[in-house]
Write an enzyme that holds these catalytic residues in place. Sequence first.
Site, PDB file in Angstrom:
ATOM      1  CB  ALA A  11      -0.924  -0.012   1.213  1.00 51.92           C
ATOM      2  CE  LYS A 177       1.853   6.231  10.925  1.00 48.23           C
ATOM      3  NZ  LYS A 177       2.787   5.922   9.844  1.00 48.23           N
TER       4      LYS A 177
END
Length: 297
Positions: A11, A177
Amino acid sequence: MARIAVLGLGAIGGVVAAELAALGRHEVVVCVREPLQRLSVQRPQGTLDLPMRALTDPAQATPVDWVLLCTKAHQTASVAPWLARLCAAGTRVAVLQNGIGHAQRVGPFIGDARVVPTIVYYNGERMAPDRMRLRPAGQYEMAVEDSADGRDFTALLDGSVMRLLQTDDLATLAWRKLLINAVANPVTALTLQRQAVFRRADIAALCLDILEEAASVGRADGAQLTADEPAAIMRTLLTYPPDAGTSMYFDRLTGRALEVEALTGAIVARGQELGVRTPLNGLLQTLLRAVSESAVA
């Protein structure tokens, strides 16, 4: 013109490979298991559909200017033959992987090449081996250090839809993150639900507790995390499309091993090193390991 090899066409890798190739000023090659001739990426700005040069054997590879390492963190050692062929003294390796400690993880496999840690924010979905979907997630698609290497990486993508942030505190952004991944990936994978699951009040409350624990580890590790960081992370998660998935969610659906140790495992391991207890993250790690070890691929 830069010679660029994208290693890992999932992805993340599929999206960035297409964006680089669409610029028309770089020599882009993708390193894949199975041959492909074209790459298609659906994105809000319009679909990219373009021919792509692909290599299927490390023996076909020669040194390049840039390697974009887009495999899952736990797959790094498995692509060592590719890295050995692609890297030379002048090569820079942009590590588009989750977790912290990019240089320590990749360094042993790249010889005299230099690591350029990169934080990825965009949501990508691999719909077929040659077809991806891009969903922007926030103000930026990636973040890099405000350094010569970081600025050069930003320049590679100049003119694309990729928005890059250059920062002098990448370590704090990496922990932020990681906090997103600390709940987004495990919860979607274990419940087999997409981002809509975070709209549940009970799930949101559990996530806040997990995040409080993980943020304590991050602060002990030197990250400049605010007191309300967990609540801010949850607000960020709720801005993502309800039907968006996560990498761990998609891996579980397809029976692949999960990226446990680079995400939840990194929090638990760093907590142990720093003397910060992480019982909730430890529980998630145990459950995720059980799921991952039963994977068929």
